[in-house]
Design an enzyme around this catalytic site. Sequence first.
Site, PDB file in Angstrom:
ATOM      1  N   GLU A 110     -28.431 -14.765  -1.899  1.00 28.61           N
ATOM      2  CA  GLU A 110     -29.515 -13.595  -2.394  1.00 28.61           C
ATOM      3  C   GLU A 110     -29.890 -13.805  -3.758  1.00 28.61           C
ATOM      4  OE1 GLU A 110     -26.938 -10.115  -1.834  1.00 28.61           O
ATOM      5  OE2 GLU A 110     -26.922 -10.204   0.151  1.00 28.61           O
ATOM      6  N   LYS A 112     -30.095 -13.017  -7.703  1.00 24.09           N
ATOM      7  CA  LYS A 112     -29.038 -12.090  -8.622  1.00 24.09           C
ATOM      8  C   LYS A 112     -30.128 -11.297  -9.324  1.00 24.09           C
ATOM      9  CE  LYS A 112     -25.341 -11.861 -11.822  1.00 24.09           C
ATOM     10  NZ  LYS A 112     -25.874 -10.448 -12.337  1.00 24.09           N
ATOM     11  N   ASP A 114     -32.141  -9.099 -12.183  1.00 21.12           N
ATOM     12  CA  ASP A 114     -31.731  -8.813 -13.567  1.00 21.12           C
ATOM     13  C   ASP A 114     -32.339  -7.500 -13.859  1.00 21.12           C
ATOM     14  OD1 ASP A 114     -30.835  -9.114 -16.189  1.00 21.12           O
ATOM     15  OD2 ASP A 114     -32.135 -10.565 -16.645  1.00 21.12           O
ATOM     16  N   TYR A 215     -28.636  -4.410  -2.112  1.00 17.91           N
ATOM     17  CA  TYR A 215     -27.487  -5.619  -1.501  1.00 17.91           C
ATOM     18  C   TYR A 215     -26.434  -5.087  -0.921  1.00 17.91           C
ATOM     19  CZ  TYR A 215     -26.580  -5.159  -6.388  1.00 17.91           C
ATOM     20  OH  TYR A 215     -26.156  -4.644  -7.687  1.00 17.91           O
ATOM     21  N   LYS A 300     -25.116 -18.606 -12.260  1.00 16.48           N
ATOM     22  CA  LYS A 300     -25.957 -18.211 -13.099  1.00 16.48           C
ATOM     23  C   LYS A 300     -27.012 -19.113 -13.617  1.00 16.48           C
ATOM     24  CE  LYS A 300     -25.112 -14.771 -16.195  1.00 16.48           C
ATOM     25  NZ  LYS A 300     -25.618 -13.341 -16.331  1.00 16.48           N
ATOM     26  N   CYS A 392     -55.160 -15.390 -48.282  1.00 17.73           N
ATOM     27  CA  CYS A 392     -54.868 -16.380 -47.361  1.00 17.73           C
ATOM     28  C   CYS A 392     -54.005 -17.212 -48.015  1.00 17.73           C
ATOM     29  CB  CYS A 392     -56.180 -17.206 -47.097  1.00 17.73           C
ATOM     30  SG  CYS A 392     -55.798 -18.840 -46.356  1.00 17.73           S
ATOM     31  N   CYS A 395     -55.427 -21.063 -49.035  1.00 18.79           N
ATOM     32  CA  CYS A 395     -56.645 -20.892 -50.200  1.00 18.79           C
ATOM     33  C   CYS A 395     -56.937 -19.600 -50.964  1.00 18.79           C
ATOM     34  CB  CYS A 395     -57.876 -21.053 -49.285  1.00 18.79           C
ATOM     35  SG  CYS A 395     -58.680 -19.490 -48.441  1.00 18.79           S
ATOM     36  N   CYS A 408     -58.860 -15.134 -42.574  1.00 15.18           N
ATOM     37  CA  CYS A 408     -59.488 -16.006 -43.630  1.00 15.18           C
ATOM     38  C   CYS A 408     -60.803 -16.330 -43.401  1.00 15.18           C
ATOM     39  CB  CYS A 408     -58.428 -16.877 -44.105  1.00 15.18           C
ATOM     40  SG  CYS A 408     -59.425 -17.978 -45.471  1.00 15.18           S
ATOM     41  N   CYS A 414     -61.280 -23.412 -46.843  1.00 18.85           N
ATOM     42  CA  CYS A 414     -59.791 -23.040 -46.566  1.00 18.85           C
ATOM     43  C   CYS A 414     -59.465 -24.593 -45.902  1.00 18.85           C
ATOM     44  CB  CYS A 414     -59.640 -22.194 -45.745  1.00 18.85           C
ATOM     45  SG  CYS A 414     -58.000 -21.599 -45.341  1.00 18.85           S
TER      46      CYS A 414
HETATM   47  S1  IVH Z   1     -23.133  -7.690  -5.237  1.00 21.30           S
HETATM   48  C1  IVH Z   1     -18.967  -6.414  -4.774  1.00 21.30           C
HETATM   49  N1  IVH Z   1     -25.482  -8.801  -5.071  1.00 21.30           N
HETATM   50  O1  IVH Z   1     -24.936  -8.283 -10.612  1.00 21.30           O
HETATM   51  C2  IVH Z   1     -20.280  -7.246  -5.196  1.00 21.30           C
HETATM   52  N2  IVH Z   1     -24.955  -7.828  -7.087  1.00 21.30           N
HETATM   53  O2  IVH Z   1     -22.810  -9.281 -12.305  1.00 21.30           O
HETATM   54  C3  IVH Z   1     -21.167  -6.339  -5.803  1.00 21.30           C
HETATM   55  N3  IVH Z   1     -26.614  -8.184  -8.933  1.00 21.30           N
HETATM   56  O3  IVH Z   1     -23.085  -5.205 -11.046  1.00 21.30           O
HETATM   57  C4  IVH Z   1     -22.389  -6.781  -6.218  1.00 21.30           C
HETATM   58  N4  IVH Z   1     -28.096  -8.752  -7.744  1.00 21.30           N
HETATM   59  O4  IVH Z   1     -25.620  -5.341 -10.902  1.00 21.30           O
HETATM   60  C5  IVH Z   1     -24.512  -8.286  -5.911  1.00 21.30           C
HETATM   61  N5  IVH Z   1     -27.661  -9.792  -4.766  1.00 21.30           N
HETATM   62  C6  IVH Z   1     -26.518  -9.094  -5.571  1.00 21.30           C
HETATM   63  C7  IVH Z   1     -27.073  -8.746  -7.106  1.00 21.30           C
HETATM   64  C8  IVH Z   1     -26.090  -8.313  -7.683  1.00 21.30           C
HETATM   65  C9  IVH Z   1     -27.923  -8.558  -8.967  1.00 21.30           C
HETATM   66  C10 IVH Z   1     -25.819  -7.512 -10.296  1.00 21.30           C
HETATM   67  C11 IVH Z   1     -25.276  -6.064  -9.974  1.00 21.30           C
HETATM   68  C12 IVH Z   1     -23.899  -6.465 -10.416  1.00 21.30           C
HETATM   69  C13 IVH Z   1     -23.943  -7.591 -11.266  1.00 21.30           C
HETATM   70  C14 IVH Z   1     -22.603  -8.493 -11.261  1.00 21.30           C
END
Ligand code: IVH
Length: 646
Positions: A110, A112, A114, A215, A300, A392, A395, A408, A414
């Site tokens: 999935e 991650k 942010d 998620y 990451k 400026c 100049c 300017c 210039c």
């Molecule tokens: S699972 C037990 N799935 O990342 C597992 N977390 O660094 C619980 N996050 O606190 C987290 N996307 O805020 C999970 N697809 C995803 C995620 C995800 C973002 C964040 C979440 C978590 C942090 C951990």
Amino acid sequence: MNEDIMLMKELVARLNDLAYRYYVLDDPIVSDKEYDVLYDKLCALEAKTGTVLNDSPTKRVGGEPLKSFEPHTHINRLYSLDKCNSFDELRAWFEKLSAALGKQPECTLEYKLDGLTICLTYRDGQLVSGATRGNGEVGENVTEQIKTVKSVPLSIPFKGTVEVQGEGIMRISALNAYNATAAVPLKNPRNAVAGAIRNLDVRETAKRNLDVVFYNVNYIDGQSLGSQTEQIEFLKNNRFKTGMFYKTNNIEQIIDQIQSVDKSALDFAIDGMVIKVDDAKVRGTLGYTDKFPKWAIAYKFEAEETTTVLRDVQWQVGRTGKLTPLAILDPVELCGATVKRATLNNYGDILRKDVKIGSRVFIRRSNDVIPEILGVAERGQNDVDIPKPTVCPCCGHELTEEGAHLFCLNFYGCRAQVVARIVQFCSKDCMDIDGVSIKTAEQLYDILGVRSPAELYDLTGEQLARIDGFKDKKISNFIKAVQDSKAADLPHFISALCIENVGKVTARALAEHFGSIDALSKASEDELTAIQDVGGIVAQSIVEYFSAHGELLAKYKALGIDPVYAQKSEGKFSGLKFVLTGALQQYTRGDAAKLIEQNGGIVQSSVSKLTDIVVAGENAGSKLERARALGKKIIDENQFKDMLNS
Ligand code: IVH
């Protein structure tokens, strides 16, 4: 009365369904106007009855500011994720699991996201609380803030108690829209969402147009979910928004998938990918450490953002006379490079972001562009304001303020702007005069007193010999390139003029629309904004440029630089690519090029596989040889004339 309540229930169900189609499925089935009519009807009934149903969409706008955040205890602890930064580490994690389990486990992949972790509790099908993660056991109650998020269902079909986890995000498009008019811009999507959710003024939260992507089902009663796949199914069936999902027991396929993710194509920020063992029973045998499940890991991405201290600001003068503040930073590693400088865009940007010398600032680097300062991370104790320049830095001419920008206006005196203008004028995308580096342009200014690119056309060999590196051959090549450049087409010439806010794409659009410098110079702001992609600011810059520089344009015209835009699709040379080489007797190079373009042909500077016809005059050299080698059609001046007259 009862009838009213019945009607309200129907309206709420209908409106929630429409919102689900719009915000979760991204597939609206009615117009905004139709939605508004139903919404207004509901508001009227709520006022009449004095009742607001629990899952009424009118609860999403936010009421009076809250006094404080109440603590909220999660039913089950919310774990964090272990992380890795390389595919080798990811492979090692997978191999360790496979060895412990005696087989390769099916894993899910999935995004991650942010943003900010959000945990929601539903009872009897109703949203009863929303909370931040906090320390994993106790978070802050942000129920009212969560209710403003239109993709979060206020009621769901599942009637037991359930705790679902997701990531609160602000879409990049929503962030850009907000920043376009905000007094203080948001620094990045993560800060934007955290600031919005942790805002006691719920109306402010509502303005940010947030989203939550789910998620995890962190707790559920009366039902057991056997896998991540089932969790996602459950979430989808209960109308939650979910993200990308992929499943395999082959780690190389996971890595392939990760490599195929194009972050820049997404409308939300992700800082990595999450890999989870799918099967709940297998998860059970693996268990948890203190902080993390052993059955999941975050891969990451390399960070594109970091913080560092702003030490100084230098002002640079560009080719249009605009001043750009360049931030001098404490060196910091970012995306595998050491960053020492970043842009602050303009003076207005400094005020908006309220950055000061001594502040710790967020910097971001993406797609190899110069890093940008996003805003203040932390104030220093002895922060000092960035002084606003009044003259400026190059100049000493007094500056003019226009909106967020400082200019300017010393157009011919210039050095920095004249040099930048000469370099731009000679570049490939403009008049294509080879061999003019910044250093050369500086010498043209310093030694030969060149104050405008138009003066390049009057330079003699004797004068040029005074410039470093200009010897016989180079001098004659340069003079020839300068004369040849008179045949530049209209889009290139417009680019070469260095009009504020006019880049290559706009230059082409202007050329296509107006066809000549004369017509363009007479255009009003209204006529200009009628062209697609020309906005008010661009139109104003164009009008201002032509009203200020009539003399310069007359000089170009007198030099014979007055290109006319030829529609490429028309004429007897339509689409044909020509190269002119050697000395022609009956035409200047510029005239021949103009004739080709007027007839729909394209003039190239060198012979390539794509060239169709080479017109060879006397003493043609290497271009003719190359044309022969490539088997191109070669014609002489008379044949060219016949083609034109045929
Ligand atoms: S699972 C037990 N799935 O990342 C597992 N977390 O660094 C619980 N996050 O606190 C987290 N996307 O805020 C999970 N697809 C995803 C995620 C995800 C973002 C964040 C979440 C978590 C942090 C951990």
